[in-house]
Write an enzyme that holds these catalytic residues in place. Structure first.
Site, mmCIF file in Angstrom:
data_model
loop_
_atom_site.group_PDB
_atom_site.id
_atom_site.type_symbol
_atom_site.label_atom_id
_atom_site.label_comp_id
_atom_site.label_asym_id
_atom_site.label_seq_id
_atom_site.Cartn_x
_atom_site.Cartn_y
_atom_site.Cartn_z
ATOM 1 C CE LYS B 131 -4.475 1.694 2.793
ATOM 2 N NZ LYS B 131 -4.852 1.491 3.700
ATOM 3 C CG LEU B 189 -4.249 6.333 4.470
ATOM 4 C CD1 LEU B 189 -3.236 6.476 5.496
ATOM 5 C CD2 LEU B 189 -4.061 6.164 3.000
ATOM 6 C CB SER B 215 -7.916 3.577 2.902
ATOM 7 O OG SER B 215 -6.722 2.669 4.333
ATOM 8 C CB ILE B 236 -7.357 3.225 11.629
ATOM 9 C CG1 ILE B 236 -7.337 3.321 12.964
ATOM 10 C CG2 ILE B 236 -8.417 3.832 10.238
ATOM 11 C CD1 ILE B 236 -6.668 5.073 12.593
ATOM 12 N N GLY B 237 -10.475 1.145 10.460
ATOM 13 C CA GLY B 237 -11.512 1.291 10.566
ATOM 14 C C GLY B 237 -11.589 -0.245 9.913
ATOM 15 N N GLY B 238 -11.218 -1.474 8.733
ATOM 16 C CA GLY B 238 -11.074 -2.158 8.199
ATOM 17 C C GLY B 238 -10.321 -1.654 6.968
ATOM 18 C CB SER B 239 -7.849 0.375 5.927
ATOM 19 O OG SER B 239 -8.856 1.680 6.181
#
Lengths: 563, 563
Positions: B131, B189, B215, B236-239
């Site tokens: 990434k 992101l 992201s 950080i939230g599903g990326s």
């Protein structure tokens, strides 16, 4: 009419004293008549049997309690008695006394043993003292704040008052420990001396001209007087290690996430850039190891979201035991490599601390180990970032706690008055990045020492002063750099007692040229006449989460210096 | 005159395209003519041999490269070719192309092998995509920001530009991996779709009506097209999990402190209440395990101050392998116990996701395992605390990054415009306390399931939707609760591909009664005609730091559902 803070403090102080049985009450001699109240002095009030019990280390006590040689109740009563004496001699070291509950618990443990012919757990019948941040049912937690009296952490009507227990309390009980008292702290917990408006100032029992340290100062004084075999303190800038060092004890600051802090009271709770950690103080390394192993056996990571799943790792310990020839084929033993900090370049250690460091270096070299000069990145930015972190909220939490009762701040923490502005999220984030960069830099320095050691490994531990003085004189604790850099780096550190101040040896340097004003003040606070006899200790600093390894090294070093 | 952001973006976009060799350039068919560009479609541009190599999983590739069966250079060239095709077909998934450096590295690996008759490490000759948060020497990191072009994280003159490498890059190289491209991200992101002003919008190759996720959306699209055997994203939230799920891949969100994030670019760096983590996405679980084991073998805890000393723990894996009868005496195999989240009560999953969850439940029950309803504390406060945390700085960091070039925010992250105030230290501390309390509550719920399972253990894993839809339609990603609660709790989670949308089966419910407006919007975004053929995945959620266990369970579940 609401009571004044003075009345409330006096009442609380009186209620603590009232819990000391009359037959255990003693006269407290003036300091000038009796500087040292340890050893022979306190023993005059105890029976031979009480002395035998209370001067046995925790690991040796449980060998007897888990085999039924000693009863929990006899052991508990002996420590209650000695703790009561300690409280009176260092005016004061206890915030909460619950001897009756302890004796009832001990009786239950004995019944269990009688019935099942086995102990309840690895700490069966072991009295353990707790800093007054732990919540214990039926007992208050004031943390030295008058405004917390009769509340749960300053709040009322929470339903938790005198009911809620901290996670570690549950785990200690599960392991068979007996809880009997909570020990004094400086209000805010942010001082290396222990003073608050409820119980006053906790003196150093070995030399009552000096501080017992802080913030776990009650633990230090109590264990220093053998009123407890092992106790738990917390450390965000040195608060376990300072009282351990000042009282000639062993104490470990584990890294964050090793021991369960869940459900404990705290100052500035929620500041999570440099976290306070909880860890034990005791008279021997095996005592520290005993309680840490017992707690880890309870899998605290299933009950504290901040604890990592790291069971006790004997392999780490074994490596050191083999290298030192303690176990295995002695002819195959290797060598350890140490760094030594003689000065951090910011404030120099006073003469007795310098001597203690040299005693350790010599002892290690005589045993064939290597000691190299530790030349890390400057500690200055580490300490600056630490101070910034510890004051993120501009004193809001602390001021709120004092406002509850209107009581005044002690001189030791008067700096909070000067703070005003809260940091913003961006400030905090930038500090967190800085902290990470500084840790990375230090870590790579540590890695780089593999190039200069003869072992081919990076150094195993760093010998360092824990404070510039053997103990602070009241009101004169002005430099926290030696303990604090460890917290900023989140390293493991174990305090090892080394020697005692000898006024004939530890003289003031004629014509000492101070580095700056802070150094000058520290240096001038040292007076051989005043300090004579005080404990002198050092710390052994290891990398992050190296508790097993560092305890093994500390035990070895302790033996090497004859403590 | 300074160039406009449009010109700079266009130049950068062009410079990426220019690095694709002419013989690998293709026409991109309109979406309406070719919805699915995976499989047969992309294969038309590849040789049989290239197809064989690129459709082999990472773990199978290294079995051949470490034994000399396949050369690093042949493998590398095949993936470079397929990645170049992928980039053109999903317009676009690559931010940086460095095929020449990769081929040179692969040649060096082959030379080493020829000379020493052994591989350089466990990832010898394995191409790995990254990434665009990783810093790789000679290559830029823009993270999708026009203002970062030609800078180091938006700054100039740092001396790090195109020189500095992230810690994990060093470790991957040490393990023998070949790095050849960096993949697209949404600027900031902070979105589940991948769009920025440099490369545009990254489409889902399986169904180009849909998003590739975010992201780590470039990773998802690239691996989905087999342009990479394994790649690293962040979460950080599903990326990590969103692009894995949207592209029919396996992907793991490890807990904080397991994998080295040191030296990577990030948004809102220094927000340390809910940390972004780095982890792999791949076409098989053994591929994920391979790279994680290789990294842990490099002892990242000695080079990243936030990584815990947790080597690969085979015992965790073994326990699952034994319980499932995968190893050991099959007759002694036990039972696993799962929780299932059919809805979090806030937003319901759309029909295909509901079906995927039931497929997994049925498969597990058919194999003799237990699946119980997961009835945890409400996820609402968890998500509220998460959203608060992710916007602590009031958008200051994000706005600063956009201000560098004057480029506009994409619709997906337009909410940053509405943010204003930074949180204070006290706010942040209160949120941290809240997060800890919520974690503790959830943890104790998990513990309590031991009372309802037939295994006597708390549930081993929770089967949960990862998103309410199989993939988001462009601009329609409005609910992150299913992925986000895992980050707030810092749990381990592995995405498992289950099925594909079948418009004949996954019909819209007639008379669906939405919970609220958010639920309504999510539900209405689902259209069987548009979604037909899209991948449908679920996640398996485990407790904190349970990476070995969760990968073992994910592999088992993946086999059970035939993926």
């Amino acid at each position: 009419m609401t009571k004044s803070w003075q009345e409330r403090a006096k009442e609380k102080r009186g209620s603590i004293h009232a819990l000391i049985p009359h037959e255990w009450r003693i006269e407290n001699p003036p300091v000038e008549k009796q500087v040292d109240v340890t050893g022979k002095y306190i023993r005059q009030y105890l029976t031979e049997r009480e002395i035998e019990i209370t001067e046995t280390t925790a690991d040796e006590i449980v060998k007897r309690t888990i085999t039924g040689q000693w009863s929990a109740i006899e052991v508990t009563k002996a420590f209650c008695h000695r703790a009561a004496l300690a409280h009176q001699l260092v005016v004061h070291c206890l915030h909460e006394i619950f001897f009756d509950a302890a004796i009832a618990d001990a009786r239950a443990l004995d019944s269990y043993y009688a019935k099942h012919k086995k102990p309840t757990g690895p700490l069966h019948g072991l009295p353990i003292s707790l800093k007054d941040q732990f919540h214990v049912k039926d007992v208050e937690t004031t943390m030295g704040y008058v405004g917390w009296i009769g509340t749960f952490e300053g709040k009322t009507g929470t339903g938790k008052e005198k009911v809620f227990e901290s996670e570690m309390v549950r785990e200690l009980r599960n392991s068979g420990a007996v809880l009997y008292c909570k020990t004094s702290v400086p209000h805010t917990l942010m001082a290396g001396e222990t003073v608050n408006n409820i119980i006053g100032y906790t003196l150093n029992p070995k030399n009552r001209n000096l501080s017992s340290g802080g913030s776990s100062g009650g633990e230090g004084a109590l264990i220093g007087l053998r009123g407890s075999p092992v106790g738990f303190g917390t450390d965000i800038g040195g608060s376990i290690r300072i009282p351990a060092a000042f009282n000639g004890l062993y104490g470990i600051r584990p890294s964050v996430g090793r021991m369960p802090y869940e459900g404990m009271a705290n100052s500035m709770d929620g500041q999570n850039s440099i976290l306070s950690v909880v860890g034990p103080l005791a008279t021997s390394v095996p005592s520290l190891r005993l309680v840490m192993k017992a707690l880890l056996a309870q899998k605290p990571w299933l009950h504290d979201p901040l604890v990592h799943e790291l069971p006790w790792r004997y392999e780490q310990e074994k490596e050191i035991l083999e290298l030192t020839g303690t176990i295995g084929d002695a002819s195959k033993a290797g060598k350890l490599s140490f760094g030594v900090i003689r000065s951090d370049g910011l404030v120099n250690p006073t003469p007795p601390v310098r001597r203690a460091v040299e005693i350790v270096v010599k002892a290690l070299e005589n045993l064939g180990h290597e000691v190299i000069d530790w030349k890390p990145p400057s500690h200055k930015p580490l300490l600056d970032a630490g101070i910034k972190t510890w004051t993120f909220d501009g004193g809001a939490d602390v001021k709120g706690a004092f406002a509850l009762s209107g009581e005044p701040l002690s001189d030791q923490i008067a700096f909070y008055d000067a703070l005003e502005k809260e940091c913003s999220a961006s400030d905090i984030a930038a500090t967190n990045v800085r902290l990470r960069e500084l840790k990375k830099e230090y870590m790579e320095y540590w890695n780089s020492t593999a190039e200069v050691t003869s072992t081919g490994r990076p150094v195993d531990a760093v010998v360092s002063p824990l404070a510039p003085f053997p103990a602070a004189r009241p009101g004169m604790y002005t430099y926290y750099g030696y303990s604090g850099f460890v917290n900023v780096l989140d390293y493991t550190s174990v305090v090892v007692p080394v020697t005692n101040v000898d006024k004939g040896v530890d003289k003031v340097d004629v014509g000492y040229a101070p580095i700056d004003d802070v150094d000058k003040r520290v240096y001038e606070s040292y007076d051989p006449e005043i300090y004579n006899g005080a404990h002198v200790s050092i710390q052994l600093v290891g990398r992050r989460l190296q508790e097993e390894k560092m305890l093994a090294i500390a035990e070895y070093v302790g033996k090497a210096v004859g403590k």
